[in-house]
Design a protein around this motif. Structure first.
Motif, PDB file in Angstrom:
ATOM      1  N   ASN A 231      -0.560  19.227  26.135  1.00  0.00           N
ATOM      2  CA  ASN A 231      -0.572  17.774  26.302  1.00  0.00           C
ATOM      3  C   ASN A 231      -1.425  17.395  27.515  1.00  0.00           C
ATOM      4  OD1 ASN A 231       0.083  15.096  25.767  1.00  0.00           O
ATOM      5  ND2 ASN A 231       1.938  15.175  27.026  1.00  0.00           N
ATOM      6  N   TYR A 232      -2.718  17.708  27.441  1.00  0.00           N
ATOM      7  CA  TYR A 232      -3.636  17.302  28.493  1.00  0.00           C
ATOM      8  C   TYR A 232      -3.787  15.785  28.479  1.00  0.00           C
ATOM      9  CZ  TYR A 232      -5.114  22.185  28.958  1.00  0.00           C
ATOM     10  OH  TYR A 232      -5.154  23.541  29.169  1.00  0.00           O
ATOM     11  N   ARG A 233      -4.179  15.238  29.622  1.00  0.00           N
ATOM     12  CA  ARG A 233      -4.398  13.800  29.760  1.00  0.00           C
ATOM     13  C   ARG A 233      -5.276  13.569  30.987  1.00  0.00           C
ATOM     14  NH1 ARG A 233      -1.227  12.424  34.074  1.00  0.00           N
ATOM     15  NH2 ARG A 233       0.632  13.691  34.501  1.00  0.00           N
ATOM     16  N   LEU A 234      -5.663  12.326  31.205  1.00  0.00           N
ATOM     17  CA  LEU A 234      -6.289  11.976  32.464  1.00  0.00           C
ATOM     18  C   LEU A 234      -5.204  11.784  33.531  1.00  0.00           C
ATOM     19  CD1 LEU A 234      -9.027   9.348  31.456  1.00  0.00           C
ATOM     20  CD2 LEU A 234      -9.379  11.747  32.099  1.00  0.00           C
ATOM     21  N   PRO A 235      -5.501  12.079  34.778  1.00  0.00           N
ATOM     22  CA  PRO A 235      -4.521  11.802  35.822  1.00  0.00           C
ATOM     23  C   PRO A 235      -4.374  10.305  36.032  1.00  0.00           C
ATOM     24  CG  PRO A 235      -6.597  12.485  36.803  1.00  0.00           C
ATOM     25  CD  PRO A 235      -6.753  12.657  35.317  1.00  0.00           C
ATOM     26  N   SER A 236      -3.200   9.896  36.482  1.00  0.00           N
ATOM     27  CA  SER A 236      -3.077   8.520  36.958  1.00  0.00           C
ATOM     28  C   SER A 236      -3.871   8.387  38.256  1.00  0.00           C
ATOM     29  CB  SER A 236      -1.616   8.152  37.200  1.00  0.00           C
ATOM     30  OG  SER A 236      -1.114   8.836  38.350  1.00  0.00           O
ATOM     31  N   GLU A 241      -5.243  10.464  43.747  1.00  0.00           N
ATOM     32  CA  GLU A 241      -5.363  10.346  45.199  1.00  0.00           C
ATOM     33  C   GLU A 241      -4.389  11.287  45.916  1.00  0.00           C
ATOM     34  OE1 GLU A 241      -5.125   6.986  48.708  1.00  0.00           O
ATOM     35  OE2 GLU A 241      -5.939   6.395  46.751  1.00  0.00           O
ATOM     36  N   TYR A 242      -3.202  11.467  45.355  1.00  0.00           N
ATOM     37  CA  TYR A 242      -2.229  12.413  45.923  1.00  0.00           C
ATOM     38  C   TYR A 242      -2.816  13.824  45.938  1.00  0.00           C
ATOM     39  CZ  TYR A 242       2.163  15.144  46.072  1.00  0.00           C
ATOM     40  OH  TYR A 242       3.162  16.045  46.379  1.00  0.00           O
ATOM     41  N   ALA A 243      -3.429  14.222  44.818  1.00  0.00           N
ATOM     42  CA  ALA A 243      -4.041  15.551  44.735  1.00  0.00           C
ATOM     43  C   ALA A 243      -5.245  15.659  45.659  1.00  0.00           C
ATOM     44  CB  ALA A 243      -4.452  15.845  43.288  1.00  0.00           C
ATOM     45  N   CYS A 244      -6.009  14.587  45.763  1.00  0.00           N
ATOM     46  CA  CYS A 244      -7.172  14.558  46.656  1.00  0.00           C
ATOM     47  C   CYS A 244      -6.746  14.745  48.109  1.00  0.00           C
ATOM     48  CB  CYS A 244      -7.909  13.229  46.480  1.00  0.00           C
ATOM     49  SG  CYS A 244      -8.839  12.644  47.912  1.00  0.00           S
ATOM     50  N   ARG A 245      -5.740  14.011  48.543  1.00  0.00           N
ATOM     51  CA  ARG A 245      -5.325  14.041  49.952  1.00  0.00           C
ATOM     52  C   ARG A 245      -4.607  15.344  50.309  1.00  0.00           C
ATOM     53  NH1 ARG A 245      -6.337   9.484  52.586  1.00  0.00           N
ATOM     54  NH2 ARG A 245      -6.579   7.522  51.440  1.00  0.00           N
ATOM     55  N   ALA A 246      -3.870  15.917  49.366  1.00  0.00           N
ATOM     56  CA  ALA A 246      -3.237  17.234  49.553  1.00  0.00           C
ATOM     57  C   ALA A 246      -2.429  17.324  50.848  1.00  0.00           C
ATOM     58  CB  ALA A 246      -4.293  18.345  49.503  1.00  0.00           C
ATOM     59  N   ALA A 311       1.446  -2.555  42.522  1.00  0.00           N
ATOM     60  CA  ALA A 311       1.142  -1.236  41.941  1.00  0.00           C
ATOM     61  C   ALA A 311       2.410  -0.400  41.808  1.00  0.00           C
ATOM     62  CB  ALA A 311       0.136  -0.499  42.810  1.00  0.00           C
ATOM     63  N   PRO A 312       2.485   0.483  40.816  1.00  0.00           N
ATOM     64  CA  PRO A 312       3.649   1.381  40.698  1.00  0.00           C
ATOM     65  C   PRO A 312       3.775   2.256  41.942  1.00  0.00           C
ATOM     66  CG  PRO A 312       2.284   1.473  38.720  1.00  0.00           C
ATOM     67  CD  PRO A 312       1.506   0.702  39.746  1.00  0.00           C
ATOM     68  N   ILE A 313       5.001   2.576  42.302  1.00  0.00           N
ATOM     69  CA  ILE A 313       5.240   3.442  43.455  1.00  0.00           C
ATOM     70  C   ILE A 313       5.794   4.799  43.023  1.00  0.00           C
ATOM     71  CG2 ILE A 313       5.521   1.538  45.071  1.00  0.00           C
ATOM     72  CD1 ILE A 313       8.562   1.940  44.847  1.00  0.00           C
ATOM     73  N   ASP A 314       5.759   5.079  41.718  1.00  0.00           N
ATOM     74  CA  ASP A 314       6.276   6.353  41.209  1.00  0.00           C
ATOM     75  C   ASP A 314       5.181   7.293  40.725  1.00  0.00           C
ATOM     76  OD1 ASP A 314       5.457   5.032  38.927  1.00  0.00           O
ATOM     77  OD2 ASP A 314       7.378   5.223  37.862  1.00  0.00           O
ATOM     78  N   GLY A 315       3.922   6.937  40.960  1.00  0.00           N
ATOM     79  CA  GLY A 315       2.816   7.802  40.564  1.00  0.00           C
ATOM     80  C   GLY A 315       2.341   7.606  39.144  1.00  0.00           C
ATOM     81  N   SER A 316       2.958   6.712  38.392  1.00  0.00           N
ATOM     82  CA  SER A 316       2.563   6.512  36.996  1.00  0.00           C
ATOM     83  C   SER A 316       1.271   5.700  36.915  1.00  0.00           C
ATOM     84  CB  SER A 316       3.672   5.784  36.234  1.00  0.00           C
ATOM     85  OG  SER A 316       3.943   4.522  36.832  1.00  0.00           O
ATOM     86  N   ALA A 317       0.615   5.773  35.764  1.00  0.00           N
ATOM     87  CA  ALA A 317      -0.608   5.005  35.547  1.00  0.00           C
ATOM     88  C   ALA A 317      -0.275   3.521  35.467  1.00  0.00           C
ATOM     89  CB  ALA A 317      -1.309   5.471  34.283  1.00  0.00           C
ATOM     90  N   TRP A 318      -1.169   2.693  35.993  1.00  0.00           N
ATOM     91  CA  TRP A 318      -0.973   1.246  36.029  1.00  0.00           C
ATOM     92  C   TRP A 318      -1.789   0.620  34.920  1.00  0.00           C
ATOM     93  CZ3 TRP A 318      -2.314  -2.247  40.845  1.00  0.00           C
ATOM     94  CH2 TRP A 318      -1.633  -3.466  40.732  1.00  0.00           C
TER      95      TRP A 318
END
Length: 365
Positions: A231-236, A241-246, A311-318
């Protein structure tokens, strides 16, 4: 003695924390605790200490951190230096590095005057330090390699950037997920789709696929899921940004130095002929992800909104009524400022451009 300690300090760049039994910093601690009388700062180290304190007064924390680092390079056994550097790192949201420096202070001065405050700071920073990324996986030979990203929280956006990067808001991603170690490459696209839409086909199989729209990325995902049963998808956008900032608050994805982590118009070729580059040829971020800044813009799942208000604060796509979808990360053909961790762009879902690509994400059980 001072020369010996300076050599030991050079070795502490290993990522392990100071309490590790294999950490060379332990030798610094052992020698310092055994020393009678305790060593004093050399005149050069004292100079850097005084200059660092002055930079703090001048509200220039970056310069102050650099000067404390120079003093500690000469005198790695200096407890107060680690304490002061840790506070500055914490104040600039570099919590992982701040925690390490504060632990070193406690190793050198377990009964020191600031020991209680040091431990309390560590307790606070533990709430916001993102764990290290987990294992990698690959579902088929031609599938992108995926990196497991731990759950955690972060501050999304920037108050120093463009209006659509505001307001900064705290996002909590409650469940781990996976994201592509690199952007999808031309070879990976060809293996799934049987063609290569890229303008820069001469760049090679290991270059990112480009000249793909958001709709094209969805078509690729549909075929890849049918092929793998996954079940691949695009990231939200928040996941991206979470993955980018690490776990850090650096200007770019993995560094405050854009040239270290990104291919942009500053470094990707001549003034008249910039190009994309093979993936994973720049420095990775703390999660082991490559090219999140630069190389090609990356489509994410979200529709575009001109601010983060609501904006959502749970990491979901907006999702929303906008006809535009969001792109992140900048590219080989754009100014370095567009590769900042907080920078955003947008375009219609059917628009193709030779600096637009993507990376995959996946929800994990």
């Amino acid at each position: 003695m001072r020369k010996c300690l300076a050599v030991v300090f050079i070795l502490i760049c290993a990522p392990a924390f100071a309490e590790s039994t294999n950490d060379p910093f332990q030798e610094v601690v052992t020698k310092y605790l055994a020393a009678k009388p305790k060593p004093v700062l050399s005149e050069e180290a004292h100079k850097y200490k005084v200059q660092a304190e002055f930079m703090v007064q001048q509200k220039q924390p970056g310069k102050a951190m650099e000067l404390y680092g120079k003093a500690l390079n000469i005198a790695p056994w200096w407890p107060e230096g680690h304490f002061r550097l840790a506070l500055l790192l914490g104040d600039t949201n570099k919590y992982r590095d701040a925690t390490q420096e504060m632990k070193r202070y406690l190793m050198l001065a377990p009964d020191g005057p600031d020991a209680r405050a040091a431990q309390d700071k560590i307790y606070q920073w533990e709430l916001v330090v993102v764990p290290e990324a987990g294992k990698t996986s690959k579902d088929c030979p031609e599938c992108p390699e995926m990196v497991e990203i731990p759950a955690g929280s972060f501050d999304m956006g920037s108050n120093d950037g463009e209006p659509d990067e505001k307001p900064v808001h705290h996002v909590t991603i409650a469940k781990r997920f996976a994201i592509g170690k690199t952007e999808v490459t031309q070879a990976q696209w060809h293996a799934v789709m049987g063609s290569d839409p890229s303008y820069f086909t001469g760049c090679g199989d290991n270059c990112p696929v480009e000249q793909v729209s958001w709709d094209d990325a969805q078509a690729f995902i549909h075929k890849l899921n049918a092929k793998t049963g996954k079940n691949y998808r695009l990231p939200s956008e928040a996941e991206w940004e979470y993955a980018c900032r690490a776990g850090n608050q650096q200007e770019f994805c993995g560094s405050d130095n854009g040239n270290a982590v990104s291919w942009t118009s500053f470094n990707s070729g001549s003034f008249f002929f910039n190009t994309p580059h093979p993936v994973a040829t720049k420095q990775a971020n703390a999660f082991g992800l490559y090219d999140m800044s630069g190389n090609v813009w990356e489509w994410v799942q979200d529709t575009y909104h001109d601010s983060y208000t609501g904006a959502p604060i749970d990491g979901s796509a907006w999702d929303g009524d906008s006809s535009m979808h969001v792109l992140r990360g900048g590219s080989w053909g754009y100014d370095q400022k567009f590769s900042r961790a907080a920078s955003r762009s947008k375009f219609g879902p059917n628009y193709r451009y030779y600096s637009y690509g993507f990376r995959l994400a996946m929800t994990l059980p």
